[in-house]
Design an enzyme around this catalytic site. Structure first.
Site, short mmCIF file in Angstrom:
data_model
loop_
_atom_site.label_atom_id
_atom_site.label_comp_id
_atom_site.label_asym_id
_atom_site.label_seq_id
_atom_site.Cartn_x
_atom_site.Cartn_y
_atom_site.Cartn_z
N ASP A 86 0.97 -1.04 0.03
CA ASP A 86 -0.08 0.19 -0.03
C ASP A 86 0.89 1.20 0.11
OD1 ASP A 86 -2.43 1.39 0.01
OD2 ASP A 86 -2.55 1.39 2.20
N HIS A 184 -7.62 10.08 4.27
CA HIS A 184 -7.25 8.75 5.23
C HIS A 184 -7.62 9.11 6.65
CE1 HIS A 184 -4.37 7.89 1.74
NE2 HIS A 184 -4.93 6.54 2.01
N GLY A 217 -8.93 5.76 1.36
CA GLY A 217 -9.63 6.78 2.41
C GLY A 217 -11.11 6.30 2.49
N ASN A 259 -10.40 0.54 -0.18
CA ASN A 259 -9.22 0.35 0.73
C ASN A 259 -9.79 0.91 2.33
OD1 ASN A 259 -7.55 0.19 -1.22
ND2 ASN A 259 -6.05 1.59 -0.45
N ASP A 261 -8.58 0.79 6.52
CA ASP A 261 -7.64 0.54 7.62
C ASP A 261 -8.02 0.99 8.67
OD1 ASP A 261 -5.39 0.31 9.02
OD2 ASP A 261 -4.21 1.66 8.07
N THR A 262 -8.70 2.34 8.78
CA THR A 262 -9.27 3.04 10.08
C THR A 262 -10.09 2.17 10.84
OG1 THR A 262 -8.60 5.03 9.41
CG2 THR A 262 -10.35 5.19 10.84
#
Ligand code: G3H
Ligand code: 13P
Ligand code: ZN
Length: 308
Positions: A86, A184, A217, A259, A261-262
């Site tokens: 990434d 993000h 994000g 995508n 992640d958070t």
């Protein structure tokens, strides 16, 4: 480098997803528990999934451990897995990832000007092609903080639809990350959920047709998940993400990779904080890391259900 049939490049699955107007979830990991959570969630929903590591995540785990953990995951998985870099910021990190068995890489030279972005992206594509590794690149700029790439808020630039097609043709990439209003992290809006520019996305799609587009994000930053963290001692404020309905609309208009992640970070944290608060005498890390893993798996499933 992985003999296992379940580790694939992202080319085929992203092309299929675009055609079928669904998206593949791409989830960031930084430890064994999160890898297991992502793979278990994807297996339960019978969908291929992308396991992705940023360069700071690679620094944290090391290539050796990533290789071993993902190799084990492929053996337990019934669905195809992609191991993806990434936000690789230069040729060297992309080469290292490819040499260490990654099946897909992102070269993120979006801070450079158009011609420089094309030149470095093409260099990565030429190397990756020798190994059957897929390449994602980025055009336009997300606000917020990307891995080792900082962009001041207010200086975010949407992807120029007119440049997108030329960029794809000149570089030979297999997917393109677009900037359409996401950023993000946990604070995507100041006072509420930010709106995506679906209009920009439609214009890009008009130019590139059925080419797989990527949304960075894209965490939803669900209020209940944030509240769970805060109820057990965290202090996360002004937390807003992308709504599920915006994500669905983006997928209908060409987004094939989403995508996240958070959302996993928040789910993992909330469960661990609750576990620790309610079990003050416990010293066994499997109890709280296990709770984090279960919560991360439920979050992966929650997100995947909006993508399929
Ligand atoms: O795109 C950014 C990801 O959330 C990775 O963040 O550099 O903290 O691993 P990280
Ligand atoms: P979030 O911070 O919205 O989860 O985005 C993650 C991401 O884009 C990783 O590349
Ligand atoms: Zn990103």
């Amino acid at each position: 480098m992985f003999a296992n049939r379940n580790l694939v490049s992202s080319d085929g699955i992203l092309r299929d997803a675009t055609r079928e107007k669904v998206a593949i979830g791409a989830f960031n990991f930084t430890n064994m528990e999160v890898i297991q959570a992502i793979v278990a969630g994807a297996n339960e929903l019978h969908t291929p999934v992308i396991l992705q590591a940023s360069s700071s995540a690679i620094k944290y785990m090391g290539f050796e451990h990533i290789r071993a953990m993902v190799s084990a995951a492929t053996e337990e998985s019934d669905v195809p897995l992609v191991l993806h870099l990434d936000h690789g910021k230069d040729f060297d990190i992309c080469k290292q990832a490819i040499d260490n068995g990654f099946s897909s890489v992102m070269i993120d030279a979006s801070v450079l000007d158009f011609e420089e972005n094309i030149a470095i992206t093409k260099e990565v594509v030429d190397y990756a092609n020798k190994y059957g590794v897929s390449v994602e690149a980025e055009l336009g700029t997300l606000s917020g903080v990307e891995d080792e790439v900082s962009v001041a808020e207010g200086k975010a630039f949407y992807t120029d639809p007119n440049q997108a097609r030329e960029f794809i043709e000149r570089t030979g990439i297999s997917s393109l990350a677009v900037a359409i209003g996401t950023s993000h992290g946990v604070n995507k809006g100041k006072t509420g959920n930010p709106k995506l520019s679906i209009e920009t996305l439609k214009k890009i799609k008009e130019k590139v047709g059925d080419f797989p587009l990527v949304l960075h994000g894209a965490s939803s930053v669900y209020a209940d998940a944030v509240q769970r963290c805060n109820a057990y001692g965290a202090d996360i404020q002004n937390a807003y993400g992308i709504t599920d309905s915006d994500i669905r609309e983006a997928i209908q208009n060409g987004i094939a990779k989403v995508n996240v992640d958070t959302d996993i970070r928040i789910a993992f944290l909330g469960a661990i904080r609750e576990q620790l608060t309610n079990n003050k005498s416990n010293i066994d890390m499997r109890k709280y890391l296990g709770a984090g893993r279960d919560a991360a798996k439920e979050m992966v499933k929650r997100r995947l259900k909006t993508f399929l």
